[in-house]
Design a protein around this motif. Structure first.
Motif, PDB file in Angstrom:
ATOM      1  N   GLU A  65       2.621  12.976  -4.995  1.00  0.00           N
ATOM      2  CA  GLU A  65       1.325  12.304  -4.965  1.00  0.00           C
ATOM      3  C   GLU A  65       0.930  11.928  -3.538  1.00  0.00           C
ATOM      4  O   GLU A  65      -0.235  12.054  -3.148  1.00  0.00           O
ATOM      5  CB  GLU A  65       1.367  11.055  -5.848  1.00  0.00           C
ATOM      6  N   GLY A  66       1.898  11.481  -2.737  1.00  0.00           N
ATOM      7  CA  GLY A  66       1.603  11.130  -1.346  1.00  0.00           C
ATOM      8  C   GLY A  66       1.122  12.323  -0.549  1.00  0.00           C
ATOM      9  O   GLY A  66       0.150  12.219   0.221  1.00  0.00           O
ATOM     10  N   ALA A  67       1.794  13.457  -0.724  1.00  0.00           N
ATOM     11  CA  ALA A  67       1.392  14.664  -0.013  1.00  0.00           C
ATOM     12  C   ALA A  67       0.021  15.147  -0.491  1.00  0.00           C
ATOM     13  O   ALA A  67      -0.835  15.563   0.314  1.00  0.00           O
ATOM     14  CB  ALA A  67       2.437  15.755  -0.214  1.00  0.00           C
ATOM     15  N   LEU A  68      -0.215  15.091  -1.817  1.00  0.00           N
ATOM     16  CA  LEU A  68      -1.491  15.529  -2.375  1.00  0.00           C
ATOM     17  C   LEU A  68      -2.634  14.627  -1.918  1.00  0.00           C
ATOM     18  O   LEU A  68      -3.717  15.110  -1.562  1.00  0.00           O
ATOM     19  CB  LEU A  68      -1.403  15.548  -3.896  1.00  0.00           C
TER      20      LEU A  68
ATOM     21  N   LYS B  65      -7.382  13.661   1.267  1.00  0.00           N
ATOM     22  CA  LYS B  65      -7.988  12.581   2.052  1.00  0.00           C
ATOM     23  C   LYS B  65      -8.443  11.424   1.167  1.00  0.00           C
ATOM     24  O   LYS B  65      -9.566  10.958   1.215  1.00  0.00           O
ATOM     25  CB  LYS B  65      -9.166  13.115   2.886  1.00  0.00           C
ATOM     26  N   ARG B  66      -7.498  10.960   0.342  1.00  0.00           N
ATOM     27  CA  ARG B  66      -7.766   9.819  -0.536  1.00  0.00           C
ATOM     28  C   ARG B  66      -6.556   8.895  -0.555  1.00  0.00           C
ATOM     29  O   ARG B  66      -5.479   9.247  -0.054  1.00  0.00           O
ATOM     30  CB  ARG B  66      -8.068  10.299  -1.957  1.00  0.00           C
ATOM     31  N   LYS B  67      -6.728   7.721  -1.142  1.00  0.00           N
ATOM     32  CA  LYS B  67      -5.636   6.763  -1.252  1.00  0.00           C
ATOM     33  C   LYS B  67      -4.703   7.208  -2.373  1.00  0.00           C
ATOM     34  O   LYS B  67      -5.151   7.565  -3.456  1.00  0.00           O
ATOM     35  CB  LYS B  67      -6.187   5.371  -1.547  1.00  0.00           C
ATOM     36  N   PRO B  68      -3.388   7.151  -2.150  1.00  0.00           N
ATOM     37  CA  PRO B  68      -2.449   7.571  -3.204  1.00  0.00           C
ATOM     38  C   PRO B  68      -2.490   6.643  -4.412  1.00  0.00           C
ATOM     39  O   PRO B  68      -2.765   5.442  -4.295  1.00  0.00           O
ATOM     40  CB  PRO B  68      -1.076   7.491  -2.515  1.00  0.00           C
ATOM     41  N   ASN B  69      -2.188   7.208  -5.562  1.00  0.00           N
ATOM     42  CA  ASN B  69      -2.077   6.444  -6.798  1.00  0.00           C
ATOM     43  C   ASN B  69      -0.594   6.403  -7.176  1.00  0.00           C
ATOM     44  O   ASN B  69      -0.099   7.244  -7.891  1.00  0.00           O
ATOM     45  CB  ASN B  69      -2.903   7.088  -7.907  1.00  0.00           C
TER      46      ASN B  69
ATOM     47  N   ASP C 285       0.815  -1.218   0.000  1.00  0.00           N
ATOM     48  CA  ASP C 285       0.000   0.000   0.000  1.00  0.00           C
ATOM     49  C   ASP C 285       0.849   1.268   0.000  1.00  0.00           C
ATOM     50  O   ASP C 285       0.340   2.351  -0.285  1.00  0.00           O
ATOM     51  CB  ASP C 285      -0.931   0.026   1.220  1.00  0.00           C
ATOM     52  N   ASN C 286       2.131   1.131   0.301  1.00  0.00           N
ATOM     53  CA  ASN C 286       2.997   2.297   0.453  1.00  0.00           C
ATOM     54  C   ASN C 286       3.742   2.619  -0.844  1.00  0.00           C
ATOM     55  O   ASN C 286       3.743   1.826  -1.786  1.00  0.00           O
ATOM     56  CB  ASN C 286       3.996   2.058   1.587  1.00  0.00           C
TER      57      ASN C 286
END
Length: 255
Positions: free
Chosen positions: A239-242, A247-251, A196-197
């Protein structure tokens, strides 16, 4: 890559599951199985959609060690540059989890300790009993074990050849998690948490932890920078910061 009779692979949600498939021999390691594991690790490295691998054994046993019948024939279950079982002297950049049921003995324990993480069934047994056969745990048992558990306990296991159960191994910090059912289920749950990371962050983090034990205080910050610099400048970092802000799962893209 095509599977061999000795090693089977399958993919589940970005996790490569590698199974030693010699249950009739308690998954004792022979040359073909070592080559099969090495080929699976090549696949892990080359396919970007694969994030983590799990190494396990068929038939309720992880690995009982070197195939002694093969040893008597002059066979060595090693791969050039990678060691016993294709992994004891080399590590993939991506994480590798051992899922241990039954016995992980001799080379089998050395395979487990070469992995980055270990999940074991509560009934599992570990040991480096080579001295009982006039041999030595030369595939990492004598080198790695004192770095992974207290050195006096490692000395005891090497000199007596005695086994320890999974509960004691867990108490010593050798195992990450214990399961009541098949270890593969706990390993898959752990693998999903890793997958997931951000893949670049995972690879860099593993690399630093794996390699930094030999770094001096004077050089460790500069050396670490060589592993993590590209992580902070990556599209995944943005993307992680955005994703956090939105408040969503990163892509993740791995770039």
């Amino acid at each position: 890559m095509s599977d061999s009779e000795e090693v089977q692979t399958r993919v589940e949600d970005g996790v490569l599951i590698v199974t030693i498939n010699r249950p009739e021999a308690k998954n004792a390691m022979n040359q073909a199985a070592a080559q099969g594991i090495a080929a699976a690790m090549d696949r892990l490295e080359s396919e970007s959609e694969l994030r983590v691998a799990i190494l396990t054994g068929a038939g309720g046993t992880f690995c009982s060690g070197m195939d002694l019948k093969g040893f008597l024939r002059g066979e060595r279950p090693t791969v050039e540059g990678r060691g016993f079982g294709g992994i004891t002297q080399w590590s993939p950049k991506k994480p590798l989890i051992a899922a241990v049921d039954g016995y992980a003995l001799a080379g089998g324990m050395e395979l487990a300790m070469a992995c980055d993480l270990i999940v074991a069934n509560r009934g599992a047994k570990f040991g480096i009993p080579e001295a009982k056969r006039g041999l030595a745990a030369g595939a990492g048992g004598l080198i790695r074990l004192p770095r992974q558990i207290p050195s006096r306990i490692a000395m005891e296991l090497a000199l007596t050849g005695d086994f320890i159960d999974a509960e004691r191994a867990y108490a010593l910090g050798f195992i990450n998690d214990l399961t009541d059912g098949p270890a593969i289920e706990g390993a898959k749950a752990l693998a999903r948490r890793i997958a997931d990371n951000g893949p670049l962050a995972v690879i860099a983090s593993k690399g630093v932890i794996r390699d930094s034990g030999t770094w001096s205080d004077e050089e460790m910050w500069d050396k670490q920078q060589g592993y993590i610099a590209n992580v902070f400048s990556s599209a995944d970092a943005r993307e992680g910061a955005l994703a956090f802000a939105e408040k969503r799962k990163p892509n993740w893209t791995g770039a």
